[in-house]
Design a protein around this motif. Structure first.
Motif, short mmCIF file in Angstrom:
data_model
loop_
_atom_site.label_atom_id
_atom_site.label_comp_id
_atom_site.label_asym_id
_atom_site.label_seq_id
_atom_site.Cartn_x
_atom_site.Cartn_y
_atom_site.Cartn_z
N VAL A 21 37.65 -54.51 -57.61
CA VAL A 21 37.42 -53.74 -58.84
C VAL A 21 36.20 -52.84 -58.69
O VAL A 21 36.23 -51.66 -59.06
N TYR A 22 35.12 -53.38 -58.13
CA TYR A 22 33.93 -52.57 -57.90
C TYR A 22 34.23 -51.41 -56.96
O TYR A 22 33.75 -50.28 -57.16
N ALA A 23 35.01 -51.67 -55.92
CA ALA A 23 35.36 -50.62 -54.97
C ALA A 23 36.20 -49.55 -55.66
O ALA A 23 36.00 -48.34 -55.43
N ALA A 24 37.13 -49.96 -56.51
CA ALA A 24 37.96 -48.99 -57.24
C ALA A 24 37.11 -48.14 -58.18
O ALA A 24 37.31 -46.92 -58.27
N VAL A 25 36.17 -48.77 -58.87
CA VAL A 25 35.27 -48.02 -59.75
C VAL A 25 34.45 -47.01 -58.95
O VAL A 25 34.28 -45.85 -59.35
N ALA A 26 33.95 -47.43 -57.79
CA ALA A 26 33.16 -46.53 -56.95
C ALA A 26 34.01 -45.37 -56.45
O ALA A 26 33.56 -44.21 -56.44
N ILE A 27 35.25 -45.64 -56.04
CA ILE A 27 36.12 -44.58 -55.53
C ILE A 27 36.44 -43.56 -56.62
O ILE A 27 36.37 -42.34 -56.40
N VAL A 28 36.81 -44.05 -57.80
CA VAL A 28 37.13 -43.14 -58.91
C VAL A 28 35.90 -42.30 -59.29
O VAL A 28 36.01 -41.09 -59.56
N THR A 29 34.73 -42.93 -59.29
CA THR A 29 33.50 -42.19 -59.61
C THR A 29 33.23 -41.11 -58.59
O THR A 29 32.87 -39.97 -58.93
N LEU A 30 33.39 -41.43 -57.31
CA LEU A 30 33.17 -40.44 -56.25
C LEU A 30 34.17 -39.30 -56.35
O LEU A 30 33.82 -38.14 -56.12
N ILE A 31 35.41 -39.62 -56.68
CA ILE A 31 36.42 -38.56 -56.87
C ILE A 31 35.98 -37.62 -57.99
O ILE A 31 36.08 -36.39 -57.87
N GLY A 32 35.48 -38.19 -59.08
CA GLY A 32 35.00 -37.36 -60.18
C GLY A 32 33.82 -36.49 -59.78
O GLY A 32 33.73 -35.33 -60.18
N VAL A 33 32.92 -37.05 -58.98
CA VAL A 33 31.75 -36.28 -58.54
C VAL A 33 32.16 -35.11 -57.66
O VAL A 33 31.73 -33.97 -57.86
N PHE A 34 33.02 -35.38 -56.67
CA PHE A 34 33.38 -34.35 -55.69
C PHE A 34 34.41 -33.36 -56.23
O PHE A 34 34.42 -32.20 -55.81
N LYS A 35 35.29 -33.81 -57.14
CA LYS A 35 36.34 -32.94 -57.65
C LYS A 35 35.95 -32.21 -58.94
O LYS A 35 36.52 -31.15 -59.24
N CYS A 36 35.00 -32.76 -59.67
CA CYS A 36 34.66 -32.19 -60.98
C CYS A 36 33.21 -31.72 -61.06
O CYS A 36 32.95 -30.55 -61.38
N LEU A 37 32.26 -32.61 -60.79
CA LEU A 37 30.86 -32.27 -60.99
C LEU A 37 30.35 -31.24 -59.98
O LEU A 37 29.75 -30.23 -60.35
N LEU A 38 30.57 -31.49 -58.69
CA LEU A 38 30.04 -30.58 -57.67
C LEU A 38 30.63 -29.17 -57.78
O LEU A 38 29.89 -28.18 -57.64
N PRO A 39 31.96 -29.01 -58.01
CA PRO A 39 32.46 -27.65 -58.21
C PRO A 39 31.83 -26.93 -59.40
O PRO A 39 31.55 -25.73 -59.33
N LEU A 40 31.59 -27.67 -60.50
CA LEU A 40 30.94 -27.05 -61.65
C LEU A 40 29.52 -26.62 -61.31
O LEU A 40 29.06 -25.54 -61.72
N MET A 41 28.81 -27.46 -60.58
CA MET A 41 27.47 -27.10 -60.17
C MET A 41 27.49 -25.87 -59.28
O MET A 41 26.61 -25.00 -59.37
N GLY A 42 28.50 -25.77 -58.41
CA GLY A 42 28.61 -24.61 -57.54
C GLY A 42 28.87 -23.33 -58.31
O GLY A 42 28.26 -22.29 -58.02
N THR A 43 29.77 -23.36 -59.30
CA THR A 43 30.04 -22.16 -60.08
C THR A 43 28.84 -21.77 -60.94
O THR A 43 28.57 -20.58 -61.13
N THR A 44 28.11 -22.76 -61.44
CA THR A 44 26.91 -22.45 -62.22
C THR A 44 25.87 -21.76 -61.35
O THR A 44 25.25 -20.77 -61.77
N ARG A 45 25.67 -22.27 -60.13
CA ARG A 45 24.73 -21.61 -59.22
C ARG A 45 25.19 -20.20 -58.87
O ARG A 45 24.37 -19.28 -58.75
N ALA A 46 26.50 -20.02 -58.69
CA ALA A 46 27.02 -18.68 -58.36
C ALA A 46 26.74 -17.70 -59.50
O ALA A 46 26.37 -16.54 -59.26
#
Length: 208
Positions: A4-29
């Motif tokens: 369960v902890y591993a699944a939570v970590a994987i889903v969180t990382l997916i959210g960071v790399f697929k959602c948060l980081l792209p938004l940060m990149g477009t904001t910087r652009a």
């Protein structure tokens, strides 16, 4: 609990790399484009910097190319092109930020925490025996039940915390991105291309 902890970590990382980081990149652009527009306004000697194909970076390159093409066609007819039709929430925030996925992730994290709760309770109850004659077995079963309940509550806490933290971070980043969009459109209309008048204003002017 480890799964369960591993699944939570994987889903969180997916959210960071697929959602948060792209938004940060477009904001910087967007912020980088604002600085370049302001610098170019005072030192322009040739082609405006905003006419470059890579002016908005890789993530927003497609939207910017469409704007340049349509702006060129409208300019031939003496008409302005509204940059807000190409640089807006849909093209900058919802698309690169995978808004649909970002809406699912908090619920997935909470659901994983609840799943861990049920698994922990099942694990604890499976080892419980109510045979009062065997004290050792009863104590061992109680110990396993307590361990299962501990797992149940901890996984729920981890899932809820991960959900809340991701939701706060994503909403905060969306807010920053929206402010950058508004600022970029204002600066672009000031230094590069004025905003076209609305259809209502154009019709009123034509009637007058």
């Amino acid at each position: 609990d480890v799964l369960v902890y591993a699944a939570v970590a994987i889903v969180t990382l997916i959210g960071v790399f697929k959602c948060l980081l792209p938004l940060m990149g477009t904001t910087r652009a967007l912020r980088r484009a604002i600085r370049r527009l302001q610098q170019d306004a005072g030192t322009r000697t040739g082609t405006p910097v905003w006419q470059e194909k890579r002016f908005m970076g890789n993530r927003l390159k497609g939207s910017w190319l469409r704007f340049l093409q349509n702006a060129e066609q409208l300019d031939r007819r003496g008409l302005p092109c509204n940059v807000e039709d190409y640089i807006n929430d849909d093209t900058v925030t919802h698309g690169p930020g995978n808004a649909t996925l970002a809406e699912l992730i908090p619920g997935m994290l909470t659901s994983l925490g609840i799943l861990g709760t049920f698994l922990g309770l099942v694990m604890g109850l499976s080892g419980l025996t109510l045979n009062a004659a065997d004290t050792n077995a009863l104590l061992a079963g109680m110990e396993k039940l307590i361990g299962g309940m501990s797992t149940a509550f901890l996984t729920s806490i981890v899932g809820v915390i991960a959900s809340v933290v991701f939701n706060l971070m994503y909403n905060r980043q969306v807010e920053k991105c929206e402010k950058a969009i508004d600022r970029f459109c204002d600066v672009f209309s000031l230094y590069a291309m004025p905003k076209p008048v609305s259809e209502e204003t154009a019709m009123l002017t034509l009637q007058q």
